[in-house]
Scaffold this active site. Structure first.
Site, mmCIF file in Angstrom:
data_model
loop_
_atom_site.group_PDB
_atom_site.id
_atom_site.type_symbol
_atom_site.label_atom_id
_atom_site.label_comp_id
_atom_site.label_asym_id
_atom_site.label_seq_id
_atom_site.Cartn_x
_atom_site.Cartn_y
_atom_site.Cartn_z
ATOM 1 N N ASN A 36 -9.580 -1.234 5.089
ATOM 2 C CA ASN A 36 -9.539 -2.038 6.064
ATOM 3 C C ASN A 36 -10.616 -3.104 6.397
ATOM 4 O OD1 ASN A 36 -8.200 0.922 8.029
ATOM 5 N ND2 ASN A 36 -7.166 -0.672 6.809
ATOM 6 N N ASP B 189 -1.947 5.128 12.292
ATOM 7 C CA ASP B 189 -1.486 4.266 11.558
ATOM 8 C C ASP B 189 -0.345 3.622 12.763
ATOM 9 O OD1 ASP B 189 -0.810 2.152 9.583
ATOM 10 O OD2 ASP B 189 0.455 2.988 8.692
#
Length: 276
Positions: A99, A51
């Protein structure tokens, strides 16, 4: 034009200072490595939530896509660290199902990177020397054909290996994984002629575990997430019931070996109770 003497002196002092810091960090890293290796207990299955790529690029004043590119390079580094320590299984979360709703240009760049990295891993000497079995886990039906072909080639070239297992979680979501596992179990029992009442009566957790994307390898005992976010965001929801977690403030492309070793040392200092 020559620089003023004071400027030159300050520049020299900065170089000496930076060299000193580098030497100190190197020495600290070597000490950490000795401690981690000396302890002996390493994760059997390490989960990594990669991340912070976009925030890394933003903080550095770079294009958003460069953050993902630097993140891909970092994944290669971390793979090497895991190989050096002999960690048996690693799952890296590259792209979530959430995503896939991002800006189309960004998503296209990520998928191009995925294709490139898959083809690179398929010929990477480290993969073959260490007999790393690579698997892409998740839902990939909507990926472009060339990406699917690259992932399939990588899986086929490493299918017979018995060294580390490397799972690349792309198009992955923990809820979707559980739903897929339930569907597989129900379909199998229906094909065997079992009635719904019988399936309900006999259903056990191990029936779901047997159909997860990670079936056949231990559940992750340690999960690291970078970027300072303190949540799982759906990563391996079923398998992580007894996992230990480590949340690191650094963005993924800036994740250093010393950060990795600190995390492992922290894991080694924990007493795992498994609910007992």
């Amino acid at each position: 034009m020559s620089r003023p003497p004071l400027y030159a002196a300050l520049h020299s002092l900065r170089k000496v200072r930076d060299a000193g810091r580098g030497a100190l960090l190197w020495g600290y890293e070597r000490r950490l490595l000795r401690e981690v290796r000396g302890h002996g207990r390493l994760p059997r299955h390490l989960g990594l939530i990669l991340d912070g790529n976009r925030r890394y690029a933003r903080a550095a004043g770079l294009q958003r896509e460069l953050g993902h590119s630097f993140g891909a390079e970092k994944a290669h580094e971390v793979l090497q660290w895991c190989l050096e320590l002999g960690i048996p299984a690693v799952t890296i979360w590259v792209l979530s199902t959430d995503n896939t709703s991002r800006d189309p240009e960004e998503l296209a760049h990520i998928l191009r990177l995925l294709e490139r990295e898959a083809r690179s891993l398929a010929t990477d000497p480290r993969i073959h020397a260490h007999r790393v079995r690579v698997r892409a886990i998740g839902q990939h039906g909507a990926f472009p054909p060339q990406v699917l072909a690259a992932l399939r080639e990588l899986e086929e070239k490493t299918a017979g290996y018995d060294g580390m297992t490397l799972n690349i979680a792309v198009g992955y979501g923990g809820r979707e994984e559980i739903v897929d596992a339930v569907k597989c179990h129900l379909a199998g029992r229906a094909a065997a002629g079992a009635g719904l009442a019988d399936v309900i009566a006999e259903l056990k957790p191990e029936h779901i575990s047997a159909h997860l994307y990670t079936a056949g390898i231990p559940d992750p005992d340690f999960i690291i997430r970078t970027s300072g976010e303190i949540r799982l965001s759906g990563f391996m929801l079923w398998q992580s019931v007894y996992s230990e977690f480590y949340f690191c403030d650094v963005y993924w492309p800036g994740f250093r070996r010393v950060d990795f070793l600190r995390a492992l040392r922290d894991f080694q200092g924990r007493e795992r109770r498994f609910g007992r």
